[in-house]
Scaffold this motif. Sequence first.
Motif, PDB file in Angstrom:
ATOM      1  N   VAL A  37       2.648   3.351  -3.811  1.00 57.59           N
ATOM      2  CA  VAL A  37       2.985   4.452  -2.900  1.00 57.59           C
ATOM      3  C   VAL A  37       2.308   4.231  -1.546  1.00 57.59           C
ATOM      4  N   ALA A  38       1.043   3.815  -1.556  1.00 54.82           N
ATOM      5  CA  ALA A  38       0.318   3.558  -0.308  1.00 54.82           C
ATOM      6  C   ALA A  38       0.970   2.427   0.480  1.00 54.82           C
ATOM      7  N   ALA A  39       1.447   1.388  -0.196  1.00 55.62           N
ATOM      8  CA  ALA A  39       2.101   0.272   0.497  1.00 55.62           C
ATOM      9  C   ALA A  39       3.422   0.725   1.114  1.00 55.62           C
ATOM     10  N   VAL A  40       4.188   1.547   0.418  1.00 55.44           N
ATOM     11  CA  VAL A  40       5.453   2.039   0.970  1.00 55.44           C
ATOM     12  C   VAL A  40       5.186   2.921   2.185  1.00 55.44           C
ATOM     13  N   ILE A  41       4.209   3.810   2.101  1.00 56.65           N
ATOM     14  CA  ILE A  41       3.872   4.670   3.252  1.00 56.65           C
ATOM     15  C   ILE A  41       3.381   3.826   4.417  1.00 56.65           C
ATOM     16  N   THR A  42       2.557   2.823   4.125  1.00 55.98           N
ATOM     17  CA  THR A  42       2.088   1.921   5.181  1.00 55.98           C
ATOM     18  C   THR A  42       3.278   1.227   5.835  1.00 55.98           C
ATOM     19  N   GLY A  43       4.217   0.745   5.040  1.00 54.76           N
ATOM     20  CA  GLY A  43       5.409   0.097   5.590  1.00 54.76           C
ATOM     21  C   GLY A  43       6.213   1.018   6.485  1.00 54.76           C
ATOM     22  N   LEU A  44       6.381   2.268   6.060  1.00 56.94           N
ATOM     23  CA  LEU A  44       7.134   3.216   6.881  1.00 56.94           C
ATOM     24  C   LEU A  44       6.415   3.524   8.190  1.00 56.94           C
ATOM     25  N   LEU A  45       5.086   3.674   8.111  1.00 55.21           N
ATOM     26  CA  LEU A  45       4.320   3.944   9.334  1.00 55.21           C
ATOM     27  C   LEU A  45       4.340   2.753  10.287  1.00 55.21           C
ATOM     28  N   VAL A  46       4.246   1.537   9.758  1.00 53.18           N
ATOM     29  CA  VAL A  46       4.278   0.336  10.596  1.00 53.18           C
ATOM     30  C   VAL A  46       5.660   0.179  11.229  1.00 53.18           C
ATOM     31  N   TRP A  47       6.692   0.603  10.510  1.00 49.26           N
ATOM     32  CA  TRP A  47       8.051   0.535  11.053  1.00 49.26           C
ATOM     33  C   TRP A  47       8.207   1.502  12.227  1.00 49.26           C
ATOM     34  N   LEU A  48       7.615   2.712  12.084  1.00 47.55           N
ATOM     35  CA  LEU A  48       7.721   3.715  13.146  1.00 47.55           C
ATOM     36  C   LEU A  48       6.775   3.435  14.304  1.00 47.55           C
ATOM     37  N   GLY A  57      -4.139  -3.076   7.039  1.00 44.42           N
ATOM     38  CA  GLY A  57      -4.944  -3.233   5.814  1.00 44.42           C
ATOM     39  C   GLY A  57      -5.855  -2.046   5.579  1.00 44.42           C
ATOM     40  N   VAL A  58      -6.483  -1.560   6.669  1.00 46.79           N
ATOM     41  CA  VAL A  58      -7.361  -0.390   6.545  1.00 46.79           C
ATOM     42  C   VAL A  58      -6.550   0.833   6.124  1.00 46.79           C
ATOM     43  N   LEU A  59      -5.379   1.010   6.733  1.00 45.44           N
ATOM     44  CA  LEU A  59      -4.516   2.139   6.384  1.00 45.44           C
ATOM     45  C   LEU A  59      -4.094   2.071   4.918  1.00 45.44           C
ATOM     46  N   PHE A  60      -3.697   0.892   4.470  1.00 44.51           N
ATOM     47  CA  PHE A  60      -3.301   0.716   3.081  1.00 44.51           C
ATOM     48  C   PHE A  60      -4.446   1.062   2.128  1.00 44.51           C
ATOM     49  N   ALA A  61      -5.646   0.573   2.428  1.00 44.98           N
ATOM     50  CA  ALA A  61      -6.806   0.854   1.572  1.00 44.98           C
ATOM     51  C   ALA A  61      -7.118   2.350   1.549  1.00 44.98           C
ATOM     52  N   LEU A  62      -7.105   2.981   2.712  1.00 42.87           N
ATOM     53  CA  LEU A  62      -7.405   4.413   2.769  1.00 42.87           C
ATOM     54  C   LEU A  62      -6.349   5.241   2.032  1.00 42.87           C
ATOM     55  N   LEU A  63      -5.082   4.909   2.236  1.00 41.61           N
ATOM     56  CA  LEU A  63      -4.025   5.648   1.548  1.00 41.61           C
ATOM     57  C   LEU A  63      -4.118   5.476   0.037  1.00 41.61           C
ATOM     58  N   THR A  64      -4.477   4.280  -0.410  1.00 35.02           N
ATOM     59  CA  THR A  64      -4.646   4.055  -1.854  1.00 35.02           C
ATOM     60  C   THR A  64      -5.770   4.927  -2.402  1.00 35.02           C
ATOM     61  N   LEU A  65      -6.901   4.942  -1.713  1.00 33.57           N
ATOM     62  CA  LEU A  65      -8.036   5.752  -2.165  1.00 33.57           C
ATOM     63  C   LEU A  65      -7.719   7.249  -2.126  1.00 33.57           C
ATOM     64  N   ILE A  66      -7.083   7.698  -1.057  1.00 41.78           N
ATOM     65  CA  ILE A  66      -6.753   9.115  -0.942  1.00 41.78           C
ATOM     66  C   ILE A  66      -5.754   9.530  -2.023  1.00 41.78           C
ATOM     67  N   ALA A  67      -4.733   8.716  -2.251  1.00 43.99           N
ATOM     68  CA  ALA A  67      -3.735   9.045  -3.271  1.00 43.99           C
ATOM     69  C   ALA A  67      -4.370   9.091  -4.662  1.00 43.99           C
TER      70      ALA A  67
END
Length: 154
Positions: A37-48, A57-67
């Motif tokens: 889920v964190a990787a998909v959200i990271t991909g969508l944010l990087v696309w936008l 990488g930092v965003l992916f790690a943080l989203l994984t921990l938060i989720a």
Amino acid sequence: MIALLFEHAYIFWLTVGGLLLAAEMLGGNGYLLWSGVAAVITGLLVWLVPFGWEWQGVLFALLTLIAAWLWWLWLSKRVREQKPADAALNRRGQQLVGRHFILDNALVNGRGHMRVGDSSWPVSAGEDLPAGTKVEVTAVEGITLRIKALTEPQ
């Protein structure tokens, strides 16, 4: 190929997210779900909003921990609210609390035995009760059922 990934990093993150989610469906133990889920959200944010690999990488790690943390909070709240289905398993006396029965034998000095199904249980009450009295099991003290009369003895 590498140049394509640098130009379109969102494709990398969406692919990684899809692979992690697919692997989660094969395994089903929950470990890869939140990373996917964190990787998909990271991909969508990087696309936008495109930004550098370091921040991705930092965003992916943080989203994984938060989720994972949010999942843990939700799950621990549900576990606290639920009464386990097997809470009274192997504690047959506890399963009888609140049930109603009719005494087969009179209680003498507030003590006696009562038939429950195909077994006989020692019982105690605060008073003597005649046979035929409707009683309710109020507690279990060791192997003795604590009972009270539902109607006045006749």
